[in-house]
Scaffold this motif. Structure first.
Motif, PDB file in Angstrom:
ATOM      1  N   PRO A 157       0.822  -1.325  -0.204  1.00 34.90           N
ATOM      2  CA  PRO A 157       0.132  -0.039   0.120  1.00 34.90           C
ATOM      3  C   PRO A 157       0.910   1.114  -0.085  1.00 34.90           C
ATOM      4  CG  PRO A 157      -0.902  -1.489   1.756  1.00 34.90           C
ATOM      5  CD  PRO A 157       0.529  -2.079   1.209  1.00 34.90           C
ATOM      6  N   ASN A 158       0.250   2.396  -0.838  1.00 42.53           N
ATOM      7  CA  ASN A 158       1.467   3.360  -0.922  1.00 42.53           C
ATOM      8  C   ASN A 158       1.272   4.270   0.405  1.00 42.53           C
ATOM      9  OD1 ASN A 158       1.636   3.365  -3.687  1.00 42.53           O
ATOM     10  ND2 ASN A 158       0.007   4.197  -4.191  1.00 42.53           N
ATOM     11  N   ALA A 159       0.119   4.099   1.400  1.00 43.44           N
ATOM     12  CA  ALA A 159       0.253   4.556   2.446  1.00 43.44           C
ATOM     13  C   ALA A 159       1.382   4.201   3.615  1.00 43.44           C
ATOM     14  CB  ALA A 159      -1.233   4.556   3.162  1.00 43.44           C
ATOM     15  N   GLN A 160       1.954   3.001   3.164  1.00 44.04           N
ATOM     16  CA  GLN A 160       2.813   2.420   4.036  1.00 44.04           C
ATOM     17  C   GLN A 160       4.145   2.547   3.376  1.00 44.04           C
ATOM     18  OE1 GLN A 160      -0.740  -0.477   5.277  1.00 44.04           O
ATOM     19  NE2 GLN A 160       1.025  -1.380   5.346  1.00 44.04           N
ATOM     20  N   ARG A 161       4.306   3.094   2.235  1.00 44.02           N
ATOM     21  CA  ARG A 161       5.859   2.963   1.364  1.00 44.02           C
ATOM     22  C   ARG A 161       6.606   3.791   2.054  1.00 44.02           C
ATOM     23  NH1 ARG A 161       4.964  -0.550  -2.898  1.00 44.02           N
ATOM     24  NH2 ARG A 161       6.908  -0.098  -3.638  1.00 44.02           N
ATOM     25  N   LYS A 162       6.222   4.769   3.004  1.00 46.38           N
ATOM     26  CA  LYS A 162       7.431   5.579   3.493  1.00 46.38           C
ATOM     27  C   LYS A 162       8.165   4.928   4.849  1.00 46.38           C
ATOM     28  CE  LYS A 162       4.834   9.226   4.459  1.00 46.38           C
ATOM     29  NZ  LYS A 162       4.552  10.663   4.869  1.00 46.38           N
ATOM     30  N   LEU A 163       8.626   3.783   4.460  1.00 41.47           N
ATOM     31  CA  LEU A 163       9.555   3.016   5.503  1.00 41.47           C
ATOM     32  C   LEU A 163      10.758   3.632   5.311  1.00 41.47           C
ATOM     33  CD1 LEU A 163       8.069  -0.563   4.997  1.00 41.47           C
ATOM     34  CD2 LEU A 163       7.498   1.198   6.919  1.00 41.47           C
TER      35      LEU A 163
END
Length: 774
Positions: A493-499
């Motif tokens: 998910p794009n919302a979680q890609r900012k790892l």
């Protein structure tokens, strides 16, 4: 190995042991510990680690907890103050609870074992290691809390890169920073609102750098000094210097029908080795593999049911905050609509030859203050997960050491915080899997790639739970493999890609995946060969740009031909590898950066090779590209001729690329110290871009980092498994296990990683019978 070799017997009574314990030391110096209780097992693991590595673990404790001045005098006071900033200062009850119900008792037992050996040394029952004699110090005793207070070995990334990015943005704009630290595909960043990148001084991370710096000894061995080279990985996160490889292969793709799991984590080479192999057994607990020697449990290995290995996954766990400070009260900083006081902690530092000194540790709500600029009314602090409970690196490995299946493994990893890892998994039921684990801050309104104002606009909003992090179980292709590349699935998910955004360039990963995919049935030997594979995928891309280049100079034409015809393997006998590595490490990057981003060249230096190749491949100015390629190659050609002579037929990468890592005492002034601590020097292939990772100092070409620990596991037939450490298990230069594994490691050879009691008995060299002191 010979079964006819006489087994030496040693009997010891050990204060603090509760029941008898057997320790079988095999021909390669690996201890196999058999205890009747979990408590005595961890006690003995600590005792034997101290037996083999006492100077190392004592120095690491003093280094990381800020206790060097006691041994080395006033030159270390500032170093100690900085180190204490990054130790854990939080709630100890929450801290212990984070690692599971037995964490405190396990740590207490392990430390009791270390202390038992320290007491024997201090009483003259065991020899004082040579290093203590040379510098005139003694080992300290430990407290259980010392294990969890140490944080700075966890590799949290990317605060050093944030500072560099701000400097580049100021000097030449953010686009230029792609040459220094390319971001993962489709990622970009911008200057956060409220931040002036030109206002951030180069010293903003002064205390952070001081705390994490390596420590070396002066030639007289009496005064410790800070190494001038800040830890490269912490500064830049460059996985082509410090990365790792791992993979797990399903039964459907192996010749035996059993899974194979392989792991070769890469770090800076040290003497003694960073990692220590041990085998620990007690009722309900049996595990073998490697860990850092001052940590209980096994981090990379197996427990007879499940196997586990790791590489770094680039979750960004730290940020640099910039504060406005009160003109009249410099220990106050602006937060939202008020002035907030820094928290100030006063601690006492013992100092050799002087009275103890008082030092002040300053903290904002975000973390330790690393620099203050009173003239401009600014302060800087680092927020890191290190201040969170449960973030002592690798301590949570004890939890999965007793797991029996994928579910157990996942439950254990739900407690894993640092470092952030790609775990690969295999079990005796034939399952394989991949799970990312680590504490992942949620940044609602920024990406973590640049410093941010500390005024309340940029706050973490909790952490991602484990079930939101990437994972895979039993994939259809029959294997999982990671090498620090950006490997978040396409449907993540794009919302979680900012790892995180700063991953390896994919060179090692592409090679590993192509080799694993190409063969229908893979063997243990295939995995061992792949760990030593010298192929350089990035070199394929870069030398491909020479296809249309036609220099007129005959020598340069010969150099271009050599690189075109080179097989792209960084093998130690390769002339092409020698030219390519000198070209790319000393000349190409600097030439490109000076041409493309001259205003930031002093900051970017030679840049990131993956970013340099990205730029050259996408440049529309083909004439400029050819000039950059040929001018830098011309300089490299002259450089190689100075290093290896004018005859290309005599060139070989291994003539200059050598494994010559040294114990700190090998550099000391007197010949006796140099001789007894020396490991030697051996030719090596590999590079930072090949699976056979062997990164080097471009000033000397001496290898500086790579895989000190390699393992290849036959899951279910465990005694077939193989491993290697380097240079040896022991830190004692008089021990036969101080440097015995070094030539095997350099040649790509392995030792048996024996698990069954019968196999261990057949390879036992020393039988130690430990009994409680009466």
């Amino acid at each position: 190995m010979s079964s006819s070799t006489a087994v030496r017997q040693e009997n010891r009574s050990v204060a603090g042991l509760q029941s008898p314990v057997e320790v079988l030391i095999d021909f390669w110096g690996v201890p196999h510990i058999y205890a009747s209780s979990r408590r005595d097992m961890f006690f003995t693991q600590g005792y034997i680690a101290a037996r083999d590595r006492l100077w190392q673990i004592d120095f690491l404790r003093k280094h990381r907890l800020g206790k060097l001045a006691k041994d080395f005098g006033p030159a270390m006071v500032e170093r100690d103050r900085a180190a204490r900033l990054f130790a854990y200062h939080g709630d100890l009850e929450r801290e212990w609870a984070s690692y599971g119900p037995e964490a405190r008792s396990d740590a207490k037992a392990f430390v009791a074992g270390i202390n038992a050996y320290v007491a024997e040394v201090r009483a003259g029952k065991q020899p004082l290691p040579e290093e203590f004699k040379l510098v005139g110090t003694q080992p300290d005793t430990w407290e259980p809390v010392d294990i969890v207070r140490v944080r700075s070995h966890a590799l949290t990334r990317n605060v050093g890169s944030e500072l560099k990015r701000a400097q580049v943005a100021c000097a030449a704009g953010l686009a230029a920073d792609k040459l220094r630290a390319p971001l993962s595909a489709s990622s970009s960043t911008k200057v956060p609102a409220g931040l002036d990148p030109c206002s951030i001084p180069a010293d903003a991370l002064r205390d952070y750098r001081t705390a994490l710096n390596e420590v070396t000894l002066s030639p007289d061995g009496k005064v410790a000094a800070l190494d001038s080279d800040f830890n490269f990985f912490a500064e830049t996160g460059d996985f082509n210097r410090n990365g790792s490889n791992n993979w797990a292969i399903a039964p459907s793709k192996t010749a035996t029908g059993r899974p194979i799991l392989a792991n070769d984590p890469h770090r800076q080479y040290t003497v003694p080795a960073l990692r220590y192999i041990s085998h620990i057994n007690a009722p309900g607990y049996s595990a073998i593999g490697a860990n850092e020697p001052f940590i209980p449990g096994i981090a990379s290995g197996h427990n007879g049911k499940i196997a586990f290995g790791y590489t770094i996954f680039a979750i960004d766990q730290e940020d640099l905050y910039v504060y406005q400070t009160h003109p009249a009260h410099p220990n106050q900083y602006r937060y939202k609509d008020r002035w907030e006081d820094m928290r100030i902690v006063t601690e006492t530092v013992e100092v050799k030859g002087e009275a103890p000194r008082q030092v002040q540790l300053k903290f904002t709500r975000h973390g330790p203050v690393t620099y203050t600029d009173p003239n401009n009314h600014r302060a800087y602090a680092v927020r890191s997960v290190w201040s969170e409970p449960g973030t002592s690196a690798y301590l949570a490995s004890r939890i999965y050491n007793t797991g029996a299946n994928w579910k157990d493994f996942g439950e254990a990893l739900s407690r894993w915080a640092t470092p952030t890892l790609n775990f690969v998994y295999a079990d005796t039921d034939g399952n394989i899997g991949w799970q990312v684990a680590g504490l992942a801050p949620v940044r609602p309104n920024w990406d973590g790639l640049m410093p941010v104002p500390g005024d309340g606009r940029y706050e973490w909003s909790g952490f991602q739970p484990l079930d939101k992090l990437p994972s895979q179980l039993n994939p259809a292709n029959g294997f999982v493999a990671t090498a620090n590349e950006m490997n978040m699935p396409a449907d993540y998910p794009n919302a979680q890609r900012k790892l995180g955004f700063e991953f390896a360039d994919g060179s090692r990963a592409n090679r590993i995946q192509s080799v694993l995919a190409a063969k229908a049935k893979l063997t243990l030997q295939d995995s061992m060969a792949l760990q030593m594979d010298d192929h350089n995928y990035l070199a394929e891309r870069l030398t491909g740009l020479l296809a249309g280049v036609s220099p007129t100079d005959s020598s340069l034409k010969a150099a271009v031909t050599l690189l075109r015809e080179w097989d792209k393997n960084d093998s130690r006998d390769s002339a092409g590898a020698a030219l390519y590595q000198v070209w790319t490490s000393r000349h190409l990057g600097r030439t490109v950066v000076e041409a493309v981003a001259p205003k930031a060249s002093a900051i970017i230096g030679s840049g990131n090779l993956g970013g340099i190749v990205d730029y050259l491949e996408t440049s529309r100015d083909k004439a400029q590209r050819e000039r950059l390629l040929l001018s830098s190659l011309s300089d490299a050609l002259k450089d190689v001729e100075r290093l290896l002579g004018p005859d290309m037929r005599q060139w070989a990468w291994g003539k200059i690329h050598r494994a010559a890592f040294q114990h700190p005492f090998a550099a000391m002034g007197h010949a006796a110290s140099r001789e007894q601590f020396s490991i030697g020097s051996l030719a090596l292939g590999g590079s930072g871009q090949s699976p056979h990772a062997a990164s080097y100092d471009s000033r000397t070409f001496n290898v500086t980092s790579g895989a000190s620990w390699r393992m290849v596991l036959d899951v279910g037939e465990w005694d077939n498994s193989r491993a290697i450490n380097t240079p040896g298990q022991s830190g004692d230069p008089h021990s036969p296990h101080y440097r015995d594994l070094f030539p095997l490691w350099a040649e790509g050879q392995y030792i048996p990683l024996l698990f069954s009691r019968a196999a261990v008995e057949s390879a036992t060299n020393l039988r130690m019978s430990l009994s409680p002191e009466s």
